[in-house]
Design a protein around this motif. Structure first.
Motif, PDB file in Angstrom:
ATOM      1  N   ALA A  24       6.903   0.595   6.659  1.00  0.00           N
ATOM      2  CA  ALA A  24       6.495   0.568   8.122  1.00  0.00           C
ATOM      3  C   ALA A  24       6.390   2.114   8.712  1.00  0.00           C
ATOM      4  O   ALA A  24       5.868   2.144  10.047  1.00  0.00           O
ATOM      5  N   HIS A  25       6.411   3.111   8.010  1.00  0.00           N
ATOM      6  CA  HIS A  25       5.993   4.464   8.678  1.00  0.00           C
ATOM      7  C   HIS A  25       4.538   4.499   8.877  1.00  0.00           C
ATOM      8  O   HIS A  25       4.174   5.413   9.490  1.00  0.00           O
ATOM      9  N   HIS A  26       3.888   3.522   8.418  1.00  0.00           N
ATOM     10  CA  HIS A  26       2.330   3.520   8.808  1.00  0.00           C
ATOM     11  C   HIS A  26       2.033   2.656   9.956  1.00  0.00           C
ATOM     12  O   HIS A  26       1.012   2.589  10.508  1.00  0.00           O
ATOM     13  N   MET A  27       3.332   1.978  10.617  1.00  0.00           N
ATOM     14  CA  MET A  27       3.061   1.376  11.612  1.00  0.00           C
ATOM     15  C   MET A  27       3.975   1.699  12.905  1.00  0.00           C
ATOM     16  O   MET A  27       4.370   0.732  13.899  1.00  0.00           O
ATOM     17  N   ALA A  34       0.862  -1.091  -0.011  1.00  0.00           N
ATOM     18  CA  ALA A  34      -0.189   0.091  -0.037  1.00  0.00           C
ATOM     19  C   ALA A  34       0.639   1.284  -0.239  1.00  0.00           C
ATOM     20  O   ALA A  34       0.398   2.162  -0.299  1.00  0.00           O
ATOM     21  N   HIS A  35       1.949   1.355   0.286  1.00  0.00           N
ATOM     22  CA  HIS A  35       2.945   2.291   0.232  1.00  0.00           C
ATOM     23  C   HIS A  35       3.253   2.740  -1.279  1.00  0.00           C
ATOM     24  O   HIS A  35       2.839   3.797  -1.692  1.00  0.00           O
ATOM     25  N   PRO A  36       3.601   1.756  -1.900  1.00  0.00           N
ATOM     26  CA  PRO A  36       4.005   1.864  -3.308  1.00  0.00           C
ATOM     27  C   PRO A  36       2.612   2.259  -3.990  1.00  0.00           C
ATOM     28  O   PRO A  36       2.534   2.910  -5.222  1.00  0.00           O
TER      29      PRO A  36
HETATM   30 CU   LIG Z   1       3.372   5.024   2.998  1.00  0.00          CU
END
Ligand SMILES: [Cu+2]
Ligand code: HEM
Lengths: 576, 191
Positions: free
Chosen positions: A326-329, A277-279
């Motif tokens: 993992a900046h979403h976590m 989901a980041h890409p």
């Molecule tokens: Cu992201």
């Protein structure tokens, strides 16, 4: 494979072959265009319902409230479960059925082969299959509302253990697997086409920025989607075969011990999901940036500032986007050294992103700008997308993210990116390429009404979200007024809701303009914008096979205002 | 349009197969990563050889490696336009792959009989998922190979230069499916 597809030039194509199961990239592109615009409207409608509940919690939905079965909306008041379904389906539909198919399936399909001077995609039949897997996948996703238990309720992120317990998720997973297959077919096709099918003379450094954007995007789709496919298969196993990939030991649900074996890892899903989901975020953003670059070069009448910088930035973004997930976590309990790693990579990836934006801004400098409708959208893209991008930085820094995580600030941030960024650019693209699609122009006045209405109401929706988030309001709240600390910012919810309804109204001139101009628009010549790239070197609309004879390319994509020439544009196909 | 005289010098079909395999690598790499993560975090993880049937799996490894050889032979024969030779080796490949599935079915059957299934533990969950997905890939390969075998009976296809490319693509895919097993076998049965 490609050859026999073109062989049927000999016999007359039936209606079905021409418009429904067409293998022509242009028809498929328009099929994607219409379908994804419809899905955008559907996703928007779902949100329209939610916005009522957010602004006026507990009051019956006006006009439509009575239409829903009483378990979804008793007495016209939205239930919590229904709210959750709407939210999950809104996010999923907007991302996977709306913006990506519009950016890649529609614009990529129609414009990319033309811009590289190819007669079609490398695998026309696979191209058709890609659309015909997308559509059933999308319909299945929508149909999940009608199934027992209703649609998925666990957000577009589908975090376990909730997603494994909640009803509706199985259909969500199945349609995701179908949609992923569709986009893999598309990605392979785009890559092979760009690598192999360029016209003579079309070297890599002569490719328009839009083609580069699609190319990098396709690499991301090709490599990032399979991990989500694998992750979805594991989640499907958890739901259907009662495995425990994502379920911990000794799980207790509503006071009941969970029967499965346990021993799995809920966080594994989060990692796998965000690895896609980041890409995916860059899939949502790069093609629109490519569109904006095309429009800006065309309407400033000068070469883009830093063409190579832009290309290298996109490649850098593509590579780096696999290292920031993992900046979403940050608050999921990972070790400080790991958070620091992802903090640093996130700051690094923002450098090429800012470089891209800077190039766009500098491209304006010293140009004699034509303020036509596509250009208005391209110009609005810059500041609005910049708000989206810059509000992302505090989310990438661990210290600030601890406060902001899962607040409305996050929702505001990415809607500035994908709505007032990507969608604005995609709308601009419609005005820009419409003359190529139909040989006619969209109406200017209606276009301007649409532009001003859309941009201002978008700010009216999303700026309040930033404020509410900073005020501490959580996202995914069914009733924001249930928490005292949200009351001071509740007024912003009302502002956002009315702005959203106004935004809906302002789409009417667009829809009318689109269909009306198809038949009644002002007729345009082959190259109405006096552009330089190859899609303007063939008839509008281009015939089957696109170019009468294979074009030869002599120069770079943006040779505007070259000194000493009579005209201010020098097409890539012009020898001198 | 589909002749090797493309920008990259590689035919569209071959490039397409390579890109498809790149996505497949990501798919299985994710599963292997999940396997490692789940195992590292687990407090009780059985030794594969204690609970799974290593002799049968070894037999299957031999079968799959042999099928990789036979499909190369089939390609070589197709290259020489030797129709009978191609059909012989391709049929052998398909028989071997069916043999693999039969052996696998025996393994699964024995486990189910003991009441063991994907729900039993995370170890069995990943075992059934990975071998099951691999099995589906084998089935896909059988379908493709059988299709080519059928096509080879029509002389018209031999005149088409694309036919050889298709055989080559099928071969690449088949090797990939083999390689996945070469990783699966030790990961699940031996480590
Ligand atoms: Cu992201
Ligand atoms: C202008 C139209 C739009 C409006 C008014 C809108 C509004 C909202 C709101 C209020 C939420 C928060 C839901 C909650 O807190 O429970 C939300 C969530 C979301 N929106 Fe939108 N949105 C719009 C367009 C889009 C588009 C175009 C995309 C993607 C391309 C998108 C993607 C998402 C996602 C991924 C979520 C998160 C869903 C979740 O919580 O799982 N939205 N939207």
């Amino acid at each position: 494979m490609a050859h026999d597809e073109h062989a049927h030039g000999g016999h007359e194509l039936s209606f079905m072959e021409r418009y429904v199961f067409s293998v022509d990239h242009k028809v498929i592109g328009l099929q994607y265009l219409i379908t994804s615009f419809i899905f955008l409207l559907v996703g928007f409608a779902l949100m329209g319902l939610m916005r009522w509940q957010l602004a006026f919690p507990g009051t019956p939905i006006p006009f439509f409230g009575g239409l829903f079965p009483s378990d979804l909306a008793p007495n016209g008041v939205m239930s919590g479960e229904f709210y959750n379904s709407l939210g999950a389906m809104h996010g999923t539909i907007m991302v996977f059925l709306g913006v990506v198919p519009l950016a890649v399936g529609a614009y990529g399909n129609y414009v990319l082969p033309l811009q590289i001077g190819a007669p079609d995609m490398a695998f026309p039949r696979m191209n058709m299959m890609s659309y015909w897997t997308y559509l059933p996948g999308g319909i299945l996703m929508l149909a999940s509302f009608l199934m027992p238990g209703g649609a998925a309720q666990s957000g577009w992120t589908s975090y376990p253990p909730l997603s494994i317990i909640n009803p509706g998720q199985t259909v969500w997973l199945l349609s995701m697997v179908i949609l992923i297959t569709s986009s893999l077919l598309g990605a392979i096709n785009f890559l092979v086409t760009t690598i192999n099918m360029r016209a003579p003379g079309m070297s890599l450094w002569r490719l328009p920025v839009f083609v580069w954007a699609q190319f990098v995007t396709s690499v991301l789709l090709l490599l990032a989607f399979p991990p989500l496919e694998a992750a979805s298969v594991l989640q499907l196993m958890d739901r259907v075969f009662h495995t425990s990939f994502y379920l911990p030991k000794d799980l207790v649900i509503l006071g009941q011990a969970y029967a499965g074996s346990g021993g799995g890892q809920p966080l594994l899903w989060q990692h796998l999901f965000w690895f896609l989901a980041h890409p995916e975020v860059y899939v949502l953003v790069l093609p629109p940036m490519g569109i904006v670059a095309e429009i800006i070069a065309n309407n400033t009448r000068k070469p883009l500032h830093g063409y190579k910088t832009m290309v290298f930035s996109m490649i850098a973004i593509g590579l780096m986007s696999f290292m920031v997930w993992a900046h979403h976590m940050f608050i999921s309990g990972m070790s400080a050294s790991l958070s620091n790693f992802f903090l640093v990579t996130t700051m690094i990836i923002s450098v090429p992103s800012v470089a891209l934006m800077t190039c766009l801004v500098f491209s304006l400098k010293g140009g004699s700008i034509r303020f036509n409708v596509p250009m208005l959208f391209a110009l609005a893209f810059i500041p609005l997308f910049a708000i989206g991008g810059l509000t992302g930085l505090p989310l990438g820094l661990t210290v600030t993210d601890i406060y902001l995580h899962d607040t409305y600030y996050v929702i505001g941030h990415f809607h500035f990116v994908v709505v007032s960024g990507s969608i604005i650019a995609l709308m601009g693209g419609t005005y820009y390429w419409f003359p190529k699609w139909y040989g006619r122009k969209m109406n200017d006045t209606l276009g301007r009404i649409h532009f001003w209405g859309t941009t201002t109401t978008m700010v009216g929706i999303f700026l309040p979200m930033l404020f509410m988030g900073l005020g501490g309001a959580s996202r995914r709240l069914y009733d924001p007024t249930a928490q005292l600390h949200n009351l001071p910012v509740q007024g912003w919810n009302v502002v956002a809701t009315y702005s959203a309804y106004l935004l809906a109204l302002f789409q009417i001139p667009f829809i009318y303009n689109f269909f009306n101009s198809m038949w009644n628009g002002e007729k345009t010549p082959e190259n109405p914008w006096q552009a330089t790239t190859l899609e303007w070197a063939c008839p509008s609309p281009p015939p089957h096979g696109n170019f009468e004879k294979t074009p030869t390319v002599y120069r770079g994509p943006y040779e505007y205002s070259v000194p000493g020439r009579k005209t201010d544009f020098w097409m890539q196909t012009d020898k001198n | 349009m589909n002749n090797p005289d493309t920008h990259s010098g590689v035919t569209n079909a071959k490039l397409g197969v390579w890109l498809f395999l790149a996505s497949e690598i990501m798919l299985f790499a994710t599963l292997f990563t999940s396997y490692i993560v789940l195992r590292m975090a687990s407090t009780s993880w059985p030794w594969g050889w204690d609970v799974l049937n290593v002799p049968l799996a070894t037999l299957n490894t031999v079968i799959l490696i042999s099928s990789s050889v036979t499909i190369v032979m089939a390609y070589a024969k197709a290259y020489d336009k030797d129709k009978a030779g191609f059909q012989k080796w391709m049929a052998a490949t398909i028989l071997l792959s069916l043999g693999f599935l039969v052996v696998k079915a025996f393994e699964y059957g024995a486990e189910f009989k003991l009441g063991i299934g994907p729900h039993t533990s995370v170890f069995y969950a990943i075992y059934f998922t990975m071998t099951g997905l691999h099995g589906i890939h084998i089935l896909g390969g059988i379908a493709v190979n059988a299709g080519l075998l059928y096509m080879s009976s029509v002389d018209e296809h031999w005149a088409n230069p694309l036919f050889l490319g298709r055989v080559e693509g099928a071969g690449l895919y088949w090797h990939f499916v083999d390689i996945v097993w070469i990783f699966l076998f030790p990961a699940l049965y031996l480590l």
